[in-house]
Enzyme design. Structure first.
Site, mmCIF file in Angstrom:
data_model
loop_
_atom_site.group_PDB
_atom_site.id
_atom_site.type_symbol
_atom_site.label_atom_id
_atom_site.label_comp_id
_atom_site.label_asym_id
_atom_site.label_seq_id
_atom_site.Cartn_x
_atom_site.Cartn_y
_atom_site.Cartn_z
ATOM 1 C CG ASP A 17 43.368 -47.783 -16.688
ATOM 2 O OD1 ASP A 17 42.703 -46.904 -16.139
ATOM 3 O OD2 ASP A 17 43.039 -48.347 -17.756
ATOM 4 C CG ASN A 74 34.220 -45.527 -16.922
ATOM 5 O OD1 ASN A 74 34.623 -46.671 -16.709
ATOM 6 N ND2 ASN A 74 33.899 -45.105 -18.131
ATOM 7 C CB THR A 75 29.597 -45.948 -12.621
ATOM 8 O OG1 THR A 75 29.765 -44.650 -12.011
ATOM 9 C CG2 THR A 75 30.397 -46.945 -11.836
ATOM 10 C CB THR A 115 29.597 -41.962 -7.859
ATOM 11 O OG1 THR A 115 30.535 -41.010 -7.378
ATOM 12 C CG2 THR A 115 28.207 -41.599 -7.372
ATOM 13 C CB CYS A 257 29.392 -35.751 -10.627
ATOM 14 S SG CYS A 257 31.130 -36.120 -10.797
ATOM 15 N NE ARG A 327 34.271 -36.685 -17.650
ATOM 16 C CZ ARG A 327 34.687 -37.412 -16.615
ATOM 17 N NH1 ARG A 327 34.270 -38.663 -16.480
ATOM 18 N NH2 ARG A 327 35.496 -36.905 -15.719
HETATM 19 C C1 UGA Z 1 30.824 -32.227 -8.048
HETATM 20 C C2 UGA Z 1 30.680 -31.971 -6.551
HETATM 21 O O1 UGA Z 1 30.829 -30.579 -6.262
HETATM 22 C C3 UGA Z 1 31.727 -32.754 -5.769
HETATM 23 O O2 UGA Z 1 31.523 -32.600 -4.370
HETATM 24 C C4 UGA Z 1 31.611 -34.225 -6.147
HETATM 25 O O3 UGA Z 1 32.593 -35.007 -5.474
HETATM 26 C C5 UGA Z 1 31.806 -34.365 -7.636
HETATM 27 O O4 UGA Z 1 30.791 -33.638 -8.320
HETATM 28 C C6 UGA Z 1 31.708 -35.835 -7.975
HETATM 29 O O5 UGA Z 1 30.648 -36.430 -7.786
HETATM 30 O O6 UGA Z 1 32.731 -36.427 -8.343
HETATM 31 P P1 UGA Z 1 32.387 -31.256 -9.996
HETATM 32 O O7 UGA Z 1 31.335 -31.815 -10.899
HETATM 33 O O8 UGA Z 1 33.797 -31.587 -10.236
HETATM 34 O O9 UGA Z 1 32.071 -31.693 -8.469
HETATM 35 O O10 UGA Z 1 32.308 -29.654 -10.031
HETATM 36 P P2 UGA Z 1 31.392 -28.559 -9.309
HETATM 37 O O11 UGA Z 1 32.279 -27.533 -8.758
HETATM 38 O O12 UGA Z 1 30.415 -29.155 -8.386
HETATM 39 O O13 UGA Z 1 30.632 -27.889 -10.544
HETATM 40 C C7 UGA Z 1 29.615 -28.588 -11.273
HETATM 41 C C8 UGA Z 1 28.924 -27.651 -12.241
HETATM 42 O O14 UGA Z 1 28.112 -26.725 -11.545
HETATM 43 C C9 UGA Z 1 29.871 -26.811 -13.092
HETATM 44 O O15 UGA Z 1 29.400 -26.774 -14.409
HETATM 45 C C10 UGA Z 1 29.828 -25.454 -12.429
HETATM 46 O O16 UGA Z 1 30.139 -24.411 -13.303
HETATM 47 C C11 UGA Z 1 28.387 -25.403 -11.980
HETATM 48 N N1 UGA Z 1 28.148 -24.471 -10.865
HETATM 49 C C12 UGA Z 1 28.722 -24.668 -9.640
HETATM 50 C C13 UGA Z 1 27.299 -23.400 -11.045
HETATM 51 O O17 UGA Z 1 26.750 -23.183 -12.154
HETATM 52 N N2 UGA Z 1 27.067 -22.543 -10.005
HETATM 53 C C14 UGA Z 1 27.627 -22.717 -8.783
HETATM 54 O O18 UGA Z 1 27.357 -21.892 -7.869
HETATM 55 C C15 UGA Z 1 28.480 -23.800 -8.605
#
Ligand code: UGA
Length: 451
Positions: A17, A74-75, A115, A257, A327
């Site tokens: 980095d 990052n993107t 991504t 994401c 974020r």
């Molecule tokens: C998400 C995807 O789940 C991953 O598969 C993906 O690799 C990642 O983005 C990425 O693109 O790097 P992440 O953002 O880390 O992962 O977390 P999530 O568990 O997906 O949660 C995202 C948001 O949705 C959180 O705010 C969580 O609280 C909310 N959420 C999740 C809900 O409100 N309800 C649910 O049933 C599940």
């Protein structure tokens, strides 16, 4: 990269980095001070670091020595110019590709880990192509998007549903597949063309986010009709075609994401003239924003139409539990809306630092929580960082739960209610609190999706 190093002791992994401070933090002898909080990560880094996992700012030297380079920069969403607010800013990808083109030696497999919008590999190939042949350099470009979720990153990586590798050259795909093959069964390693791989990543996130917006829209209807969204989620989730996961109603999705990737998809659809497809996906983000605004409005309406000068305790600021990442956290919009209404917030989160909350709210906190409740928070202070849920609740009219931290399932509602001003409310946007205990302690309770 830490998990790859952990699982492949025969492979030397070097993480580079430009940011010397960050690299120094990754090399910190105290593993509790790594720059990212992620359950299990400290143990993995502890095992591999210094053995076959290295962190350095010697970017060119590491590229020159590498057989394979992962572009993991990052993107962010573009903030200006064409596609501002939707398209990804690819300047770091381009800069990295140029650096690889300049510093590499011999044959190098370049793996897109970030991504990216569809057809980015074309740009990477074009940049690398300019260097091809010079000094015997050759390149293969692969797309290998990451599907881990924060908070469960290590277990997701150690036991992935699938690994996706997109590319053209079979030898390059085999080389990367053999890295994952150290611990991932071959049938879970999917091979596609480059564009399918890039598009699959955006589509997976769009589908996941869509489920959350769908269930949140039903949560609002449940509240209005007397249904209970958790009963509905269980009833629909037992249909194996729908499945039980990602049906948890809440304050809307956050994280770096979902919104970004959907907006990317929207931009791509528009770019290709598919206006209806674009607005279909855009509405998933629109509903998410609405859900956050709806919760802030509901708090104001419940508290006799005004929160001006009232203290509100906010429990949880991270976008989900088990991470210090804020974020796009739903807490940001909800807190801003409440501050806009004149509320004084006492915010607590077990992992998010006050300085981060200050950056997200773009406001400085008042210095300390001196005699909270017995005197108003300082004139310029719209929020403060509290040390515990109980401290946050002192003198507050309402407690809002915005992140599903495990601790919030076991709060002592008797003790909390005792320090609040009456009448007092609990707004549980994650449906984690022991609401029977909160009601017994005399609180008015709202739970997301409960009619
Ligand atoms: C998400 C995807 O789940 C991953 O598969 C993906 O690799 C990642 O983005 C990425 O693109 O790097 P992440 O953002 O880390 O992962 O977390 P999530 O568990 O997906 O949660 C995202 C948001 O949705 C959180 O705010 C969580 O609280 C909310 N959420 C999740 C809900 O409100 N309800 C649910 O049933 C599940």
């Amino acid at each position: 990269m830490a998990v790859i190093a952990d699982r492949c002791p025969d492979i030397q992994v070097t993480v580079v980095d430009l940011n010397a401070e960050r690299i120094a933090a990754w090399n910190d002898a105290d593993l509790s001070r790594l720059p990212v909080y992620e359950p299990g990560l400290d143990a993995v880094v502890g095992r591999a670091r210094g053995r076959n996992l290295h962190f350095t700012t010697e970017v060119d030297a590491a590229i020159a020595a590498a057989d394979m380079v992962f572009l993991s920069v990052n993107t962010p969403t573009k903030t200006r110019g064409v596609g501002a607010g939707q398209a990804s800013d690819l300047r770091w990808i381009e800069a990295s590709a140029r650096q690889v083109a300049a510093a590499s030696q011999g044959h190098t497999i370049v793996v897109e880990k970030s991504t990216l919008p569809v057809r980015t590999a074309e740009a990477v190939k074009a940049i690398l192509g300019g260097a091809q042949g010079g000094g015997g350099k050759t390149f293969s470009v692969l797309s290998n998007p990451e599907f881990l979720a924060e908070g469960t990153a290590i277990t997701d990586l150690e036991n992935p549903d699938r690994v996706l590798i997109g590319g053209e050259a079979a030898e390059a795909i085999d080389a990367l597949a053999s890295v994952y093959g150290h611990w991932v069964p071959q049938e879970r390693i999917l091979r596609t063309n480059l564009w399918s791989s890039e598009l699959s990543k955006l589509t997976a996130n769009a589908f996941l986010a869509q489920r959350i917006s769908s269930i949140n829209s039903i949560a609002a209807l449940c509240e209005a009709t007397g249904a209970d969204v958790r009963e509905v989620a269980r009833a629909i989730g037992t249909d194996s075609r729908i499945g039980p996961k990602f049906l948890q109603a809440g304050p809307g999705f956050g994280g770096s994401c979902f919104q970004k990737d959907i907006l990317n998809l929207v931009y791509l659809c528009r770019h290709y003239g598919l206006e209806e497809a674009a607005s279909y996906w855009e509405s998933v983000v629109g509903l998410n924003t609405w859900q956050q605004q709806r919760i802030a409005r509901l708090v104001v309406n419940s508290l006799f139409g005004t929160v001006s000068g009232k203290r509100l305790a906010v429990l949880g600021f991270a976008f989900k539990a088990d991470t210090n990442d804020t974020r796009e956290a739903p807490a940001i919009r909800i807190c801003r809306d409440l501050i806009e209404e004149g509320a004084q917030l006492a915010i607590v989160d077990p992992k998010v630092e006050a300085a981060q909350i200050a950056r997200d709210l773009e406001r400085s906190p008042v210095a300390a929580d001196a005699a909270a409740g017995s005197r108003p928070i300082g004139a310029d202070g719209s929020w403060l960082a509290a040390g515990s849920p109980l401290e946050a609740a002192r003198g507050a009219d309402a407690v809002l739960i915005l992140t599903e931290w495990r601790d919030y399932r076991q709060l002592d509602w008797g003790a909390i209610a005792a320090v609040m001003r009456r009448p007092a409310w609990l707004f549980d946007a994650r449906a984690v609190a022991d609401t029977a205990a909160a009601r017994a302690a005399g609180l008015n309770v709202w739970t997301v999706g409960e009619g």
